[in-house]
Each structure stands twice: as structure tokens, then as C-alpha cells.
Design a protein around this motif. Structure first.
Motif, short mmCIF file in Angstrom:
data_model
loop_
_atom_site.label_atom_id
_atom_site.label_comp_id
_atom_site.label_asym_id
_atom_site.label_seq_id
_atom_site.Cartn_x
_atom_site.Cartn_y
_atom_site.Cartn_z
N GLN A 3 1.10 -8.71 -0.27
CA GLN A 3 -0.33 -9.04 -0.40
C GLN A 3 -0.52 -10.49 -0.83
O GLN A 3 -1.43 -11.18 -0.35
CB GLN A 3 -0.98 -8.09 -1.40
CG GLN A 3 -2.49 -8.23 -1.47
CD GLN A 3 -3.12 -7.25 -2.43
OE1 GLN A 3 -2.65 -7.09 -3.55
NE2 GLN A 3 -4.17 -6.56 -2.00
N THR A 4 0.36 -10.96 -1.73
CA THR A 4 0.23 -12.34 -2.22
C THR A 4 0.44 -13.35 -1.10
O THR A 4 -0.34 -14.30 -0.95
CB THR A 4 1.26 -12.61 -3.34
OG1 THR A 4 1.03 -11.70 -4.43
CG2 THR A 4 1.15 -14.03 -3.84
N ASP A 6 0.15 -12.79 2.10
CA ASP A 6 -0.95 -12.61 3.05
C ASP A 6 -2.20 -13.37 2.60
O ASP A 6 -2.85 -14.04 3.40
CB ASP A 6 -1.25 -11.12 3.21
CG ASP A 6 -2.33 -10.86 4.24
OD1 ASP A 6 -2.10 -11.18 5.42
OD2 ASP A 6 -3.41 -10.36 3.87
N ARG A 7 -2.51 -13.26 1.32
CA ARG A 7 -3.69 -13.97 0.80
C ARG A 7 -3.51 -15.48 0.86
O ARG A 7 -4.44 -16.22 1.23
CB ARG A 7 -3.96 -13.53 -0.64
CG ARG A 7 -4.58 -12.14 -0.76
CD ARG A 7 -4.65 -11.71 -2.22
NE ARG A 7 -5.41 -10.47 -2.38
CZ ARG A 7 -5.45 -9.78 -3.52
NH1 ARG A 7 -4.78 -10.21 -4.58
NH2 ARG A 7 -6.16 -8.67 -3.59
N SER A 10 -3.93 -16.71 4.29
CA SER A 10 -5.32 -16.59 4.73
C SER A 10 -6.16 -17.80 4.32
O SER A 10 -7.22 -18.05 4.89
CB SER A 10 -5.95 -15.31 4.15
OG SER A 10 -5.29 -14.16 4.64
N ILE A 11 -5.68 -18.52 3.31
CA ILE A 11 -6.41 -19.71 2.86
C ILE A 11 -6.35 -20.83 3.89
O ILE A 11 -7.31 -21.59 4.07
CB ILE A 11 -5.85 -20.20 1.51
CG1 ILE A 11 -6.14 -19.17 0.41
CG2 ILE A 11 -6.42 -21.57 1.13
CD1 ILE A 11 -5.49 -19.51 -0.92
N ARG A 28 -14.16 -15.71 -0.08
CA ARG A 28 -13.64 -15.43 1.27
C ARG A 28 -12.46 -14.45 1.22
O ARG A 28 -12.33 -13.58 2.09
CB ARG A 28 -13.22 -16.73 1.93
CG ARG A 28 -12.82 -16.60 3.38
CD ARG A 28 -14.02 -16.32 4.29
NE ARG A 28 -13.65 -16.50 5.68
CZ ARG A 28 -13.80 -17.63 6.36
NH1 ARG A 28 -14.34 -18.69 5.77
NH2 ARG A 28 -13.44 -17.70 7.62
N LEU A 29 -11.65 -14.59 0.18
CA LEU A 29 -10.50 -13.70 0.04
C LEU A 29 -10.86 -12.38 -0.63
O LEU A 29 -10.09 -11.42 -0.55
CB LEU A 29 -9.38 -14.38 -0.76
CG LEU A 29 -8.74 -15.63 -0.17
CD1 LEU A 29 -7.66 -16.16 -1.11
CD2 LEU A 29 -8.15 -15.35 1.20
N VAL A 31 -11.25 -12.06 -3.96
CA VAL A 31 -10.44 -11.96 -5.18
C VAL A 31 -11.13 -12.73 -6.30
O VAL A 31 -12.09 -13.48 -6.08
CB VAL A 31 -9.03 -12.54 -4.96
CG1 VAL A 31 -8.30 -11.77 -3.87
CG2 VAL A 31 -9.09 -14.03 -4.60
N THR A 35 -7.17 -15.62 -9.45
CA THR A 35 -6.18 -15.31 -8.40
C THR A 35 -6.20 -16.37 -7.32
O THR A 35 -5.14 -16.83 -6.87
CB THR A 35 -6.48 -13.93 -7.78
OG1 THR A 35 -6.42 -12.93 -8.80
CG2 THR A 35 -5.48 -13.60 -6.69
N ALA A 36 -7.38 -16.77 -6.91
CA ALA A 36 -7.51 -17.81 -5.89
C ALA A 36 -6.91 -19.12 -6.38
O ALA A 36 -6.23 -19.83 -5.62
CB ALA A 36 -8.98 -18.01 -5.52
N LEU A 39 -3.11 -19.03 -6.17
CA LEU A 39 -2.65 -19.20 -4.79
C LEU A 39 -2.78 -20.65 -4.34
O LEU A 39 -1.88 -21.20 -3.71
CB LEU A 39 -3.45 -18.29 -3.87
CG LEU A 39 -3.28 -16.77 -4.09
CD1 LEU A 39 -4.30 -16.01 -3.25
CD2 LEU A 39 -1.86 -16.33 -3.75
#
Length: 254
Positions: A3-4, A6-7, A10-11, A28-29, A31, A35-36, A39
Motif C-alpha cells: 500500500q505504501t 502504491d500510494r 500515485s503521487i 487526492r490519496l 490519507v 502520511t502524505a 511519502l
């Protein structure tokens, strides 16, 4: 895919649409901002995103550099191959094309000799960096601090009495290659095999690949192989001209 990861990935398409601040990325995510931020910091550390003075994030220069490197690696073999085949037909010896990726120099193309004695080398395999002519051509193009850093972390196996013995000698060799515009391996890896190499340059003038001609002593002496250097260099120039989009400096001739 975790999941990490993937996120984080996605950015990138989000920022491809334009700069975004932390809140926009988090929304957008789907979260929390913490968390954003975590990432984004990871991507920032790797140069894949860049934080502007207005605290918005955009795609980083490293991402574009990676894309460019990937494009060059894919294109150069296709462009070079007909030239390598032509050179092989003219001289009869083994012809290689190599690139520098991360900490290795790899063969990405090969045209075998027409003689019964063949070179034991394979596409995709790394070369002996401290002695191979193609490696010397590629590493000689690095800025001086990078050349020194690479040289100092390498091991120097004594393949033969002619192998490069230590970092200082290797740096001297690279300086000479940089000055003369070509390199040789005369029995440094295998006593019975000699090689000459020349650089293939991109539109920016930097060395994008190295091409070489190799032959064993039972087929041709080192002195005889060196007489092919003008042909090797003119072939490299022709590949450079096509690869960079410029008119070739000169065409290969027998």
C-alpha cells in the motif's frame, strides 16, 4: 504491491498535472497529511519530487533524468547495430557495444567474429571494469570527482601481468583516454586477447556508450589490431551522428 509503494507512486501522476501542496496530495490519496508528508519526503530524498519555495511539490529533475537514461538505453542499441554489423563485415572481428549503468559496465550488443576462435562475452553481462577498453571509455567521461570516487572503491584483480594494479594507475589511464579519445585493453584481462574502443556521444556531447573491436592473438596481433583504430573511431562517430541527430562526423570506410 504494498500500500505504501502504491500510494507513493500515485503521487507522481498527480504532480504530472501540475504542482500541488500537501493538502491537495493528501486529499487526492485519501490519507492524513502526516502520511502524505512521509511519502513526499521519501520521493524528495530520491529526487523524484521537488518542493518549491511556495511549499508546493512538483516532479523532480531526477525523474526526467531517469526517463532520459531509459530512452537512451533503449534507442542506442537499435541505432548502433547496423553500424556494428558493417564494421564486423569490414574487419571480421568481434564488435561490442557497452553502456555504464549504476556501478557496472554492461554489454548491450555483440556481433561475433567470423573466425573460428570466438570471444567469450555475452549481452547483458558486466565487463571487467578495471581493464576493459569499453569501461575505460565510459568512465573517462565522468567528471573528475566521480572518476576518483569510482576508482578508489574498485578492486583491482590481477587478471594478467598487464592488468591495472591500483586506483592511481587507473586514474592515469582514464586521464589518457579522456585526452586521446579512445582506449585499449592489450592483454589486461586475458593475455591472448586485445581490444580497442571508442566513445559514442549523445546530443549533449557526453559519452552515452562505448563500442569496441576485439580479437585474440592467434587471429591478429595487438599491433595489427591497433591499425583498425581509425575505422573503429569513424564508426563510433557515425553512430554518434545518427544517435544525436547530427550529421555523422565521417562515414566508416574500409
Amino acid at each position: 504491491m504494498s500500500q505504501t509503494v502504491d500510494r507513493a507512486l500515485s503521487i507522481l501522476p498527480l504532480l504530472a498535472e501540475g504542482p500541488a501542496d500537501l493538502g491537495q496530495v493528501a486529499d487526492r490519496l485519501g490519507v492524513h497529511k502526516s502520511t502524505a508528508l512521509r511519502l513526499l519526503r521519501t520521493l524528495l530524498e530520491h529526487g523524484l519530487v521537488y518542493r518549491q519555495s511556495d511549499q508546493r511539490y512538483r516532479l523532480g529533475a531526477r525523474l526526467f533524468a531517469l526517463a532520459q537514461e531509459a530512452m537512451e538505453s533503449l534507442d542506442i542499441r537499435e541505432i548502433a547495430h547496423p553500424h556494428l554489423v558493417r564494421l564486423n563485415q569490414q574487419c571480421g572481428h568481434t564488435v561490442h557495444l557497452a553502456v555504464h549503468e549504476e556501478d557496472e559496465v554492461l554489454y548491450i550488443d555483440k556481433v561475433d567474429s567470423r573466425y573460428p576462435v570466438r570471444m567469450y562475452s555475452r549481452i547483458g553481462r558486466p565487463v571487467a571494469v578495471t581493464v576493459a577498453a569499453v569501461a575505460k571509455v565510459l568512465l573517462a567521461d565522468l567528471p573528475e570527482p566521480e572518476r576518483r570516487a569510482v576508482a578508489e572503491k574498485l578492486d583491482y584483480p590481477p587478471y594478467t601481468p598487464r592488468s591495472t594494479p591500483h586506483a592511481s594507475a587507473f586514474l592515469d589511464e582514464l586521464a589518457a583516454v579522456r585526452e586521446q579519445g579512445w582506449a585499449a585493453d592489450l592483454g589486461g584481462h586475458e593475455e591472448s586477447v586485445n581490444c580497442v574502443a571508442a566513445p559514442v556521444r549523445g546530443a549533449d556531447g557526453r559519452v552515452a556508450a562505448a563500442m569496441s573491436v576485439s580479437a585474440p592473438n592467434v587471429v591478429v596481433t595487438a599491433e595489427e589490431l591497433l591499425t583498425l583504430l581509425p575505422l573503429v573511431r569513424s564508426t563510433a562517430n557515425a553512430i554518434s551522428g545518427e544517435y544525436s541527430g547530427r550529421t555523422p562526423v565521417e562515414k566508416a570506410t574500409a
